[in-house]
Design a protein around this motif. Structure first.
Motif, PDB file in Angstrom:
ATOM      1  N   ALA A 182      13.737  -7.881 113.629  1.00 19.20           N
ATOM      2  CA  ALA A 182      13.841  -6.441 113.390  1.00 19.20           C
ATOM      3  C   ALA A 182      15.191  -6.049 112.815  1.00 19.20           C
ATOM      4  CB  ALA A 182      13.579  -5.680 114.692  1.00 19.20           C
ATOM      5  N   ALA A 183      16.268  -6.688 113.282  1.00 18.14           N
ATOM      6  CA  ALA A 183      17.611  -6.346 112.803  1.00 18.14           C
ATOM      7  C   ALA A 183      17.765  -6.677 111.324  1.00 18.14           C
ATOM      8  CB  ALA A 183      18.657  -7.093 113.625  1.00 18.14           C
ATOM      9  N   ARG A 184      17.225  -7.820 110.936  1.00 16.59           N
ATOM     10  CA  ARG A 184      17.335  -8.219 109.537  1.00 16.59           C
ATOM     11  C   ARG A 184      16.504  -7.309 108.643  1.00 16.59           C
ATOM     12  NH1 ARG A 184      17.122 -14.436 107.471  1.00 16.59           N
ATOM     13  NH2 ARG A 184      17.707 -14.035 105.307  1.00 16.59           N
ATOM     14  N   LYS A 185      15.303  -6.978 109.064  1.00 18.61           N
ATOM     15  CA  LYS A 185      14.464  -6.054 108.284  1.00 18.61           C
ATOM     16  C   LYS A 185      15.136  -4.698 108.154  1.00 18.61           C
ATOM     17  CE  LYS A 185       9.985  -8.132 109.421  1.00 18.61           C
ATOM     18  NZ  LYS A 185       8.679  -7.931 110.122  1.00 18.61           N
ATOM     19  N   SER A 186      15.784  -4.261 109.213  1.00 19.91           N
ATOM     20  CA  SER A 186      16.469  -2.969 109.189  1.00 19.91           C
ATOM     21  C   SER A 186      17.628  -2.987 108.196  1.00 19.91           C
ATOM     22  CB  SER A 186      16.975  -2.617 110.592  1.00 19.91           C
ATOM     23  OG  SER A 186      17.712  -1.416 110.573  1.00 19.91           O
ATOM     24  N   ALA A 187      18.390  -4.088 108.163  1.00 21.66           N
ATOM     25  CA  ALA A 187      19.518  -4.206 107.234  1.00 21.66           C
ATOM     26  C   ALA A 187      19.033  -4.213 105.786  1.00 21.66           C
ATOM     27  CB  ALA A 187      20.312  -5.470 107.540  1.00 21.66           C
ATOM     28  N   TYR A 188      17.929  -4.899 105.569  1.00 22.80           N
ATOM     29  CA  TYR A 188      17.338  -4.947 104.215  1.00 22.80           C
ATOM     30  C   TYR A 188      16.841  -3.557 103.800  1.00 22.80           C
ATOM     31  CZ  TYR A 188      14.057  -6.138 100.458  1.00 22.80           C
ATOM     32  OH  TYR A 188      13.377  -6.190  99.272  1.00 22.80           O
ATOM     33  N   ASP A 189      16.132  -2.898 104.673  1.00 23.47           N
ATOM     34  CA  ASP A 189      15.602  -1.565 104.363  1.00 23.47           C
ATOM     35  C   ASP A 189      16.734  -0.572 104.098  1.00 23.47           C
ATOM     36  OD1 ASP A 189      13.043  -2.510 104.652  1.00 23.47           O
ATOM     37  OD2 ASP A 189      12.787  -1.769 106.705  1.00 23.47           O
ATOM     38  N   ARG A 190      17.821  -0.732 104.816  1.00 19.40           N
ATOM     39  CA  ARG A 190      18.963   0.159 104.599  1.00 19.40           C
ATOM     40  C   ARG A 190      19.549  -0.048 103.204  1.00 19.40           C
ATOM     41  NH1 ARG A 190      24.705   0.262 108.010  1.00 19.40           N
ATOM     42  NH2 ARG A 190      25.718   1.839 106.697  1.00 19.40           N
ATOM     43  N   ALA A 191      19.673  -1.302 102.776  1.00 15.39           N
ATOM     44  CA  ALA A 191      20.198  -1.589 101.435  1.00 15.39           C
ATOM     45  C   ALA A 191      19.287  -1.006 100.365  1.00 15.39           C
ATOM     46  CB  ALA A 191      20.351  -3.097 101.250  1.00 15.39           C
ATOM     47  N   VAL A 192      17.981  -1.156 100.547  1.00 12.00           N
ATOM     48  CA  VAL A 192      17.025  -0.607  99.575  1.00 12.00           C
ATOM     49  C   VAL A 192      17.129   0.911  99.527  1.00 12.00           C
ATOM     50  CG1 VAL A 192      14.575  -0.327  99.035  1.00 12.00           C
ATOM     51  CG2 VAL A 192      15.436  -2.560  99.789  1.00 12.00           C
ATOM     52  N   GLU A 207      19.690   2.758 100.219  1.00  8.36           N
ATOM     53  CA  GLU A 207      20.947   3.139  99.566  1.00  8.36           C
ATOM     54  C   GLU A 207      20.855   2.983  98.055  1.00  8.36           C
ATOM     55  OE1 GLU A 207      23.856   0.690 101.427  1.00  8.36           O
ATOM     56  OE2 GLU A 207      24.139   2.032 103.148  1.00  8.36           O
ATOM     57  N   VAL A 208      20.166   1.944  97.590  1.00  8.78           N
ATOM     58  CA  VAL A 208      19.978   1.762  96.149  1.00  8.78           C
ATOM     59  C   VAL A 208      19.223   2.952  95.557  1.00  8.78           C
ATOM     60  CG1 VAL A 208      18.781   0.397  94.387  1.00  8.78           C
ATOM     61  CG2 VAL A 208      20.104  -0.757  96.170  1.00  8.78           C
ATOM     62  N   LYS A 209      18.169   3.373  96.231  1.00  9.33           N
ATOM     63  CA  LYS A 209      17.374   4.498  95.737  1.00  9.33           C
ATOM     64  C   LYS A 209      18.190   5.796  95.745  1.00  9.33           C
ATOM     65  CE  LYS A 209      12.932   2.549  97.196  1.00  9.33           C
ATOM     66  NZ  LYS A 209      11.722   2.703  98.058  1.00  9.33           N
ATOM     67  N   GLU A 210      18.920   6.042  96.814  1.00 11.04           N
ATOM     68  CA  GLU A 210      19.712   7.267  96.905  1.00 11.04           C
ATOM     69  C   GLU A 210      20.829   7.286  95.860  1.00 11.04           C
ATOM     70  OE1 GLU A 210      20.987   7.195 100.932  1.00 11.04           O
ATOM     71  OE2 GLU A 210      19.092   7.975 101.740  1.00 11.04           O
ATOM     72  N   ASN A 211      21.505   6.169  95.683  1.00  9.39           N
ATOM     73  CA  ASN A 211      22.604   6.110  94.723  1.00  9.39           C
ATOM     74  C   ASN A 211      22.107   6.189  93.285  1.00  9.39           C
ATOM     75  OD1 ASN A 211      24.557   5.974  96.723  1.00  9.39           O
ATOM     76  ND2 ASN A 211      24.533   3.740  96.793  1.00  9.39           N
ATOM     77  N   THR A 212      20.911   5.654  93.031  1.00 13.12           N
ATOM     78  CA  THR A 212      20.312   5.788  91.701  1.00 13.12           C
ATOM     79  C   THR A 212      20.041   7.249  91.378  1.00 13.12           C
ATOM     80  OG1 THR A 212      19.272   3.598  91.865  1.00 13.12           O
ATOM     81  CG2 THR A 212      18.363   5.118  90.238  1.00 13.12           C
ATOM     82  N   PHE A 213      19.521   7.985  92.352  1.00  9.58           N
ATOM     83  CA  PHE A 213      19.246   9.401  92.142  1.00  9.58           C
ATOM     84  C   PHE A 213      20.538  10.196  91.969  1.00  9.58           C
ATOM     85  CE2 PHE A 213      18.305  13.703  93.794  1.00  9.58           C
ATOM     86  CZ  PHE A 213      17.378  14.079  92.836  1.00  9.58           C
ATOM     87  N   LEU A 214      21.572   9.864  92.741  1.00 11.62           N
ATOM     88  CA  LEU A 214      22.861  10.548  92.590  1.00 11.62           C
ATOM     89  C   LEU A 214      23.450  10.298  91.203  1.00 11.62           C
ATOM     90  CD1 LEU A 214      24.513   9.885  96.078  1.00 11.62           C
ATOM     91  CD2 LEU A 214      23.628  12.059  95.212  1.00 11.62           C
ATOM     92  N   LEU A 215      23.306   9.075  90.706  1.00 13.13           N
ATOM     93  CA  LEU A 215      23.759   8.766  89.351  1.00 13.13           C
ATOM     94  C   LEU A 215      23.014   9.621  88.331  1.00 13.13           C
ATOM     95  CD1 LEU A 215      25.189   7.080  87.153  1.00 13.13           C
ATOM     96  CD2 LEU A 215      23.324   5.408  87.379  1.00 13.13           C
ATOM     97  N   ALA A 216      21.703   9.741  88.511  1.00  9.52           N
ATOM     98  CA  ALA A 216      20.894  10.534  87.585  1.00  9.52           C
ATOM     99  C   ALA A 216      21.360  11.983  87.550  1.00  9.52           C
ATOM    100  CB  ALA A 216      19.422  10.457  87.978  1.00  9.52           C
ATOM    101  N   MET A 217      21.676  12.553  88.704  1.00 13.21           N
ATOM    102  CA  MET A 217      22.133  13.938  88.756  1.00 13.21           C
ATOM    103  C   MET A 217      23.483  14.103  88.046  1.00 13.21           C
ATOM    104  SD  MET A 217      19.731  15.667  90.173  1.00 13.21           S
ATOM    105  CE  MET A 217      18.716  14.558  89.169  1.00 13.21           C
ATOM    106  N   LYS A 218      24.350  13.115  88.190  1.00  7.98           N
ATOM    107  CA  LYS A 218      25.646  13.174  87.495  1.00  7.98           C
ATOM    108  C   LYS A 218      25.453  13.073  85.989  1.00  7.98           C
ATOM    109  CE  LYS A 218      28.361  11.169  91.293  1.00  7.98           C
ATOM    110  NZ  LYS A 218      29.165   9.992  91.741  1.00  7.98           N
ATOM    111  N   PRO A 269      26.939  -3.503  95.418  1.00  9.03           N
ATOM    112  CA  PRO A 269      27.642  -3.216  96.680  1.00  9.03           C
ATOM    113  C   PRO A 269      26.685  -2.988  97.845  1.00  9.03           C
ATOM    114  CG  PRO A 269      27.730  -1.310  95.219  1.00  9.03           C
ATOM    115  CD  PRO A 269      27.171  -2.436  94.418  1.00  9.03           C
ATOM    116  N   GLU A 270      25.529  -2.404  97.566  1.00 12.18           N
ATOM    117  CA  GLU A 270      24.576  -2.122  98.643  1.00 12.18           C
ATOM    118  C   GLU A 270      24.067  -3.420  99.283  1.00 12.18           C
ATOM    119  OE1 GLU A 270      24.481   1.297  95.732  1.00 12.18           O
ATOM    120  OE2 GLU A 270      24.449  -0.908  95.602  1.00 12.18           O
ATOM    121  N   PHE A 271      23.769  -4.417  98.454  1.00 11.54           N
ATOM    122  CA  PHE A 271      23.259  -5.677  98.995  1.00 11.54           C
ATOM    123  C   PHE A 271      24.380  -6.635  99.383  1.00 11.54           C
ATOM    124  CE2 PHE A 271      19.048  -4.421  97.572  1.00 11.54           C
ATOM    125  CZ  PHE A 271      18.250  -4.974  98.554  1.00 11.54           C
ATOM    126  N   ASP A 272      25.588  -6.406  98.880  1.00 11.46           N
ATOM    127  CA  ASP A 272      26.715  -7.234  99.334  1.00 11.46           C
ATOM    128  C   ASP A 272      26.886  -7.106 100.850  1.00 11.46           C
ATOM    129  OD1 ASP A 272      27.396  -8.455  97.026  1.00 11.46           O
ATOM    130  OD2 ASP A 272      29.409  -7.625  96.880  1.00 11.46           O
TER     131      ASP A 272
END
Length: 394
Positions: free
Chosen positions: A296-306, A308-319, A271-274
């Motif tokens: 710059a806009a494209r790099k920003s969109a890519y960095d945001r997806a990355v 979110e992947v890292k944050e959601n992975t950590f949230l999964l780990a805590m659950k 979903p993050e990269f979709d």
């Protein structure tokens, strides 16, 4: 109903063996030693008294009745199969430990990560490569086609029970490894209700288990785990996670529709990269493979997806950790192994994840994680004392 490589069994499958499996302690016991039942101690000769001696000491006539035979058969059936269960947050080292233990104790591994059941997204879901499996048989790993739908907890309970039964019948040690704790509960619980979820407060966790389990929990402090996840996601992207997700992306799928978020499509990264691919479709991505040329806009969109992947992975780990703690509170004898020392060593290694950390990382892994786990399996599964083993497993 899904089409697995191995047929799904009915939930009436028994998890009891007719006889004790003759586990091999490969790499641990002198290979010239004779096979022995679980209750026998190494190098201990088991002598069967002559029938005449038994009869001479008997206070009553020696009777060979069908009733005695039936009692003996019932006792054997009532013995639960032994199962090693490796638990922990995503990225904690469960897969590596399962392979190490399987190589030592002649084991086979049953996957309990519900996103690794599917064939596809091997990098995104962190499936072990063939090389990393080291020849150890794995079950329920990459066996379900994504188009076949979502594997339910009830289907997993039956399929995993069949896999474990087959492993025991071959005289090997079954090892369950994966982070989907609701599926682990579904498999292990003697009384399980498919209509309830055990971790939401309305359901209940069953403390009566179908197997004789040896639980191992690889744990690490959240700050170390978050840093490790961050570096691991970067490594996954270097290995081709971005391109793998681009191949899966289908612009016809509406992210708002629930049916598009089942099975493999639930993987963190999809979903993050979709959202990124909707703005920058994959065909254009392939035309602009050199990210240095992105605006710059494209790099920003890519960095945001990355991010979110890292944050959601950590949230999964805590659950996942929270669910393990609930299982412990319900009476599951889950023993914690502190992996902090290895994580610190891995983060300080040249590649940042311990993959090329050299001898020091390997030594810390063996001393801080593998050795305590080997001792626990040896003591609980094989009931063997310290002096009765030959510790030559490194």
């Amino acid at each position: 109903m899904l089409n697995l490589t191995s047929p799904i069994l009915s939930d009436g499958l028994t998890t009891r063996s007719i006889s004790c499996p003759n586990y091999s302690l490969r790499g641990f016991v002198n290979p010239s030693s004779k096979p022995r039942p679980l209750t026998a101690k190494p190098h201990q000769e088991i002598k069967t008294p002559h029938l005449s001696a038994v009869a001479a000491n008997a206070t009553e006539p020696l009777l060979f009745s069908s009733r005695a035979h039936e009692r003996d058969q019932k006792d054997r059936r009532d013995q639960k199969d032994k199962l090693v269960v490796i638990m922990g947050a995503t990225g904690s080292g469960k897969s590596r430990l399962s392979v190490d233990l399987a190589n030592i104790f002649s084991g086979e591994i049953v996957n309990s990560d519900k996103l690794q059941f599917y064939n596809g997204l091997e990098i995104t879901t962190n499936q072990m490569t063939v090389q990393e499996r080291q020849g150890v048989p794995h079950h329920l790993l990459g066996e379900v086609e994504p188009e076949d739908g979502e594997l339910t907890a009830a289907e997993f309970r039956s399929a995993a029970a069949r896999a474990i039964s087959g492993i025991v019948s071959r005289g090997n040690l079954p090892i369950l490894a994966g982070g989907s704790n609701s599926f682990v509960h579904a498999l292990l619980a003697e009384r399980w209700d498919p209509e309830t979820y055990p971790f939401n407060g309305r359901g209940s966790i069953c403390s009566d288990l179908r197997y004789d389990c040896c639980f191992i929990w690889i744990d690490v402090a959240p700050p170390l785990l978050f840093e490790y996840h961050s570096r691991r996601v970067d490594k996954m992207l270097e290995r081709g996670m971005f391109e793998e997700l681009a191949e899966l992306y289908d612009p016809k799928n509406d992210p708002g529709e629930s049916w598009t978020r089942i099975g493999l499509w639930k993987s963190i990264g999809v979903p993050e990269f979709d959202r990124y691919f909707r703005k920058y479709p994959p065909q254009k991505t392939r035309e602009a493979a050199n990210r240095d040329d992105w605006d710059a806009a494209r790099k920003s969109a890519y960095d945001r997806a990355v991010r979110e992947v890292k944050e959601n992975t950590f949230l999964l780990a805590m659950k996942q950790i929270e669910k393990i703690q609930k299982l412990r509170s319900a009476g599951w004898d889950i023993r914690r192994v502190d992996a902090a020392a290895w994580f610190r060593s891995a983060l300080s290694s040249p590649d940042g994840d311990g993959g090329s950390g050299g001898r020091r990382c390997k030594e810390i892994w063996e001393r801080e994680i593998l050795e305590p786990c080997v001792e626990r399996v040896r003591d609980e599964v094989f009931c063997l004392g310290e002096k009765q083993m030959t510790a030559t497993y490194y």
